[in-house]
Scaffold this active site. Structure first.
Site, PDB file in Angstrom:
ATOM      1  N   HIS A 261      53.830  47.119  39.239  1.00 50.74           N
ATOM      2  CA  HIS A 261      52.445  46.719  39.411  1.00 50.74           C
ATOM      3  C   HIS A 261      51.151  46.858  38.698  1.00 50.74           C
ATOM      4  CE1 HIS A 261      50.387  43.867  42.425  1.00 50.74           C
ATOM      5  NE2 HIS A 261      49.178  44.886  42.499  1.00 50.74           N
ATOM      6  N   GLU A 262      50.735  48.120  39.053  1.00 50.21           N
ATOM      7  CA  GLU A 262      49.360  48.503  38.454  1.00 50.21           C
ATOM      8  C   GLU A 262      48.960  48.229  36.688  1.00 50.21           C
ATOM      9  OE1 GLU A 262      47.421  49.103  40.657  1.00 50.21           O
ATOM     10  OE2 GLU A 262      47.990  49.249  42.311  1.00 50.21           O
ATOM     11  N   HIS A 265      47.980  45.318  35.851  1.00 48.19           N
ATOM     12  CA  HIS A 265      46.555  45.031  35.850  1.00 48.19           C
ATOM     13  C   HIS A 265      46.508  45.315  34.303  1.00 48.19           C
ATOM     14  CE1 HIS A 265      45.868  43.778  39.917  1.00 48.19           C
ATOM     15  NE2 HIS A 265      46.486  44.156  40.848  1.00 48.19           N
ATOM     16  N   GLU A 291      46.353  39.545  40.081  1.00 54.29           N
ATOM     17  CA  GLU A 291      46.845  39.301  40.631  1.00 54.29           C
ATOM     18  C   GLU A 291      48.186  38.834  40.142  1.00 54.29           C
ATOM     19  OE1 GLU A 291      46.748  42.079  42.793  1.00 54.29           O
ATOM     20  OE2 GLU A 291      48.580  41.717  43.837  1.00 54.29           O
TER      21      GLU A 291
END
Ligand code: ZN
Length: 497
Positions: A261-262, A265, A291
Site C-alpha cells: 500500500h505505502e 503512494h 489513495e
C-alpha cells in the site's frame, strides 16, 4: 514578466525546502526518534512550518501572482508554468483566509482532543472524549466560515482533501455503493479460512520478501527506503528520496500488504515529472487520487491471482509452514470477506461501508443536525444497518479512529473514492496492456508503472482530481460501476470450488 516568474519559483522552492525539512523531522519522529526527543522535536517542527507558512502567505507572493495573471492567461492551461501560477494562487488564497489565531486554536484543541481520545478509548467511554470533540469541532466550524461558501456546509471540509469536489458528487457515488455493497457482503457467504496468515513469521524474512517486491515494482536504486514503524505511512522529500514504512509483527504477514500500500503512494511520488519538482506542484492531486494508487498496488496487484501465481513459491521458500497452502486457498484467504467492527482491518468489500458510515455522520455533525451526545448511538445503528454488526463498546465503535481528534471532517470519504477510482483507472490500463496478467505473474511491473506514470503520476498537483482523471482516462466523472463489477466478480470467484 519572466523575472516575476523566476522570482515566484525561487520563493516557492524555498518554501518547499522548509516544508521538506519539517517533513524530514516528522519522518524521523515516527521511525527513529527516541521517545524523549518528542518535546524538542515538536518545537523544531512548529518553527519550520511556521516560517514556511509565513513565507508562503506573504503579500509578496500575492503581488507576484497578480503580476503573472496576464502571462497565465496567455499560456496553455496544461503547461507547467500556467499550472504553477494557478495552483499557487488557489493554495495562497486558501491559506490567507484563515486568521493565524484560528489556526493556533485548532492545533491546540486538536492536541487536547488527542489526549482525551486516548483516555476515552482506553476506558471505552465516549463521554470522556465528547467535550474535547465538541471544542475542536466548534473551531473547525469557525474555520469553515472563512472558506468559500459551498452548496453544502460540508463542501469546505471536503475541498481540503479533494480540491474542487462537491459533497453532492461524493454523495451520488456513495448512494450507488451503499445498497450494492451491502448486497455483495450478503452474497459473500461464509468467510474463507485465513488462519495461515497467523503464526511464526520472522520480521527479517518478511523484510527480505517485501524488499524484493518493491524493487520489482520499479523503485529506483538508491532513491527510497522502507522502514518499520507503528502506524504505516509514506512520505517524500524529493523524487529520488522516498520514505515508506510498514508495521511488522512476527506473528502474522499483514505487513506485506501494508507495505505494498505505502509502496503505491511512493510510486506516485517517484513518477512525478522532474519539471514540477521542488514546487507546490509536487505531490498528488488529491488524497483520493493518491489513495487510488496505494489501493492499486496493494489490492489490484498485491491481492490478485496472477501476482501470487508468480510469487507464492518464493514466499513458501522463505516461510516453509506455507508449503501446505495451495494457491487457491491462499488467494481465498488473503481476499477473505467478513464484516467486522474495525475499519483498518476491513477487507476490500466491507471497507467502503465503514467509510460511508463516517461520511453520513460527518455531514450531520457539520450541519449541526446530530448532537455529539447522540453520536455513539447513531454510529451503532449504522453499523448494524450497513454491516449487520453489533458494536459491543465505544472503543471498538465510535472511538476507533484518530481522525476526529483533529476534526478532519472530509478526510474519510477520500479512502472510498480511492477504492472506486483505482478500478476505474485500472480498466483503462487493462485495455492498454492486454498482457497485464502475464506481466504481473512474471513480476514485470514496468509496463503497469509506466502506464500509470504517464496517465497520472507525472502531473503531480497540476490539476484538480477530476481534471487529472480526464487526462488519465478520458472520464469526466467518478464512476462506481467498474469497482462494483470488480468486487462482484471477485466475490463470485472466491466461492469454494
Ligand atoms: Zn494510503
Amino acid at each position: 514578466v519572466p523575472d516575476a516568474l523566476n522570482d515566484l519559483k525561487q520563493r516557492l522552492a524555498e518554501v518547499y525546502d522548509l516544508e521538506k525539512a519539517s517533513a524530514i523531522a516528522g519522518w524521523d519522529q515516527r521511525t527513529m526518534m527516541p521517545p524523549k526527543g518528542a518535546g524538542a522535536r515538536s518545537e523544531v517542527s512548529a518553527t519550520l512550518s511556521g516560517i514556511a507558512h509565513e513565507r508562503f502567505t506573504s503579500a509578496e507572493i500575492g503581488r507576484l501572482l497578480d503580476e503573472l495573471a496576464p502571462l497565465e492567461a496567455e499560456l496553455d492551461y496544461d503547461s507547467d508554468d500556467a499550472s504553477l501560477i494557478r495552483v499557487t494562487r488557489r493554495d495562497w488564497d486558501k491559506a490567507r483566509r484563515v486568521p493565524s489565531e484560528l489556526a493556533a486554536d485548532w492545533a491546540r484543541e486538536a492536541g487536547k482532543a488527542h489526549v482525551a481520545w486516548l483516555e476515552a478509548r482506553e476506558a471505552s467511554d465516549f463521554s470522556l472524549f465528547k467535550p474535547a470533540l465538541q471544542r475542536v469541532t466548534d473551531v473547525s466550524l469557525r474555520w469553515a466560515e472563512y472558506m468559500e461558501p459551498g452548496d453544502s456546509p460540508y463542501d469546505a471540509f471536503l475541498d481540503e482533501y479533494e480540491p474542487g469536489m462537491k459533497t453532492a458528487e461524493v454523495k451520488a457515488v456513495f448512494d450507488v455503493l451503499r445498497p450494492e455493497l451491502t448486497a455483495i457482503v450478503r452474497e459473500a457467504g461464509e468467510p474463507a479460512d485465513d488462519s495461515f496468515l497467523e503464526g511464526d513469521f520472522p520480521v527479517a524474512t518478511q523484510q527480505e520478501f517485501l524488499a524484493g517486491v518493491l524493487r520489482d515494482f520499479g523503485f529506483e536504486d538508491g532513491a527510497y527506503r522502507l522502514d518499520p514503524t507503528v502506524h504505516p505511512f509514506a512520505t517524500t522529500f524529493s523524487r529520488t528520496d522516498i520514505r515508506m514504512t510498514t508495521r511488522y509483527k512476527p506473528t502474522n504477514l499483514r505487513a506485506l500488504w501494508a507495505g505494498m500500500h505505502e509502496a503505491g503512494h511512493g510510486l506516485t511520488y517517484q513518477g512525478t515529472d522532474a519539471a514540477v519538482a521542488r514546487s507546490p506542484l509536487y505531490g498528488n492531486a488529491s488524497l483520493g487520487l493518491g489513495e487510488s494508487q496505494s489501493r492499486t498496488w496493494e489490492n489490484l496487484v498485491g491481492r490478485s491471482l496472477p501476482f501470487w501465481r508468480g510469487r507464492l513459491a518464493e514466499l513458501q521458500r522463505l516461510f516453509p509452514q506455507l508449503e501446505a497452502v495451495d494457491l487457491d486457498t491462499w488467494y481465498r484467504g488473503i481476499n477473505r470477506v467478513a464484516p467486522g467492527l474495525i475499519r483498518v482491518d476491513a477487507d476490500e468489500v466491507t471497507y467502503s461501508l465503514h467509510i460511508i458510515l463516517r461520511f453520513e455522520l460527518e455531514q450531520e455533525i457539520v450541519a449541526g443536525t446530530l448532537a455529539l451526545d447522540d453520536l455513539p448511538e447513531a454510529w451503532n445503528a449504522k453499523m448494524s444497518d450497513l454491516l449487520g454488526v453489533d458494536v459491543p463498546d465505544d472503543a471498538r465503535g465510535v472511538l476507533q479512529d484518530v481522525h476526529w481528534t483533529r476534526a478532519s471532517y472530509g478526510y474519510f470519504p477520500t479512502y472510498a473514492l480511492g477504492n472506486v477510482l483505482s478500478v476505474q483507472i485500472w480498466r483503462a490500463v487493462e485495455e492498454e496492456l492486454p498482457d497485464l496478467d502475464a506481466q504481473l505473474e512474471a513480476g514485470e511491473f514496468g509496463p503497469l508503472y509506466e502506464s500509470l506514470r504517464r496517465r497520472i503520476y507525472r502531473h503531480g498537483r497540476k490539476f484538480t482530481p477530476l481534471e487529472t482523471l480526464e487526462r488519465a482516462i478520458g472520464a469526466t466523472e467518478i464512476d462506481p460501476q467498474p469497482y462494483l463489477e470488480y468486487l462482484r466478480s471477485k466475490v463470485a470467484g472466491l466461492q469454494p470450488a
